[in-house]
Design a protein around this motif. Structure first.
Motif, PDB file in Angstrom:
ATOM      1  N   ALA A   1     -40.099 -17.391 -26.112  1.00 14.04           N
ATOM      2  CA  ALA A   1     -38.812 -18.096 -26.047  1.00 14.04           C
ATOM      3  C   ALA A   1     -38.956 -19.502 -25.475  1.00 14.04           C
ATOM      4  N   THR A   2     -39.758 -19.651 -24.432  1.00 14.02           N
ATOM      5  CA  THR A   2     -39.876 -20.973 -23.808  1.00 14.02           C
ATOM      6  C   THR A   2     -40.770 -21.917 -24.598  1.00 14.02           C
TER       7      THR A   2
ATOM      8  N   PHE B   1     -38.747 -22.270 -28.399  1.00 13.35           N
ATOM      9  CA  PHE B   1     -37.377 -22.771 -28.265  1.00 13.35           C
ATOM     10  C   PHE B   1     -37.243 -23.704 -27.071  1.00 13.35           C
ATOM     11  N   ALA B   2     -38.290 -24.467 -26.806  1.00 14.78           N
ATOM     12  CA  ALA B   2     -38.286 -25.414 -25.685  1.00 14.78           C
ATOM     13  C   ALA B   2     -37.187 -26.467 -25.836  1.00 14.78           C
TER      14      ALA B   2
ATOM     15  N   CYS C   1     -34.208 -25.910 -26.768  1.00 20.54           N
ATOM     16  CA  CYS C   1     -32.899 -25.284 -26.541  1.00 20.54           C
ATOM     17  C   CYS C   1     -32.582 -25.220 -25.049  1.00 20.54           C
TER      18      CYS C   1
ATOM     19  N   GLN D   1     -32.556 -19.941 -24.433  1.00 24.58           N
ATOM     20  CA  GLN D   1     -33.905 -19.395 -24.254  1.00 24.58           C
ATOM     21  C   GLN D   1     -33.840 -18.002 -23.630  1.00 24.58           C
ATOM     22  N   THR D   2     -32.956 -17.811 -22.681  1.00 24.51           N
ATOM     23  CA  THR D   2     -32.810 -16.505 -22.033  1.00 24.51           C
ATOM     24  C   THR D   2     -32.322 -15.465 -23.035  1.00 24.51           C
TER      25      THR D   2
ATOM     26  N   CYS E   1     -35.141 -14.641 -25.306  1.00 26.35           N
ATOM     27  CA  CYS E   1     -36.119 -13.845 -24.568  1.00 26.35           C
ATOM     28  C   CYS E   1     -35.711 -12.368 -24.548  1.00 26.35           C
TER      29      CYS E   1
END
Length: 125
Positions: free
Chosen positions: A24-25, A28-29, A31, A36-37, A40
């Motif tokens: 996710a990080t 989707f950096a 975002c 991101q959470t 995730c």
């Protein structure tokens, strides 16, 4: 935990959290941390489901029917996944949300197909 998803015990997603954080990080950096959470959590749940297919396919096999009928999933982690799928339109535009929801349900079907066909003999035509 707020979503009711177990992080310990037989339905735990604990083993998938670090991988989903990394995905996710990284992917989707661009975002927000909120997005991101969400991604995730979504990713950890799908990793759990993929792994569950190898261990207990019966929990996965009736997911679609229960989901479409608005019934609770007997597995608390799959219930959390159903809730997350329903929340996707709150985070994304309608077309993107539709694509992700459809792809998620197709992924669950693919897990079922993979398990159902695993022991089938290969025939050459």
């Amino acid at each position: 935990l707020r979503r009711g998803c177990p992080i310990s015990g037989p339905y735990s997603i604990q083993g998938f959290i670090q991988t989903s954080i990394n995905m996710a990080t990284t992917a989707f950096a661009h975002c927000t941390v909120h997005t991101q959470t969400f991604i995730c959590i979504y990713t950890a749940l799908l990793l759990y489901l993929d792994d569950l297919g190898e261990k207990n396919i019966s929990d996965v096999s009736d997911f679609h029917r229960r989901f479409m009928m608005g019934q609770k999933q007997p597995n608390p982690t799959l219930e959390c996944l159903a809730q997350v799928i329903r929340e996707i339109p709150l985070h994304l535009t309608p077309v993107v949300a539709n694509i992700i929801i459809t792809s998620t349900l197709n992924f669950i079907t693919a897990v079922l197909l993979e398990c159902d066909t695993k022991l089938m003999p290969v025939r050459l035509l």
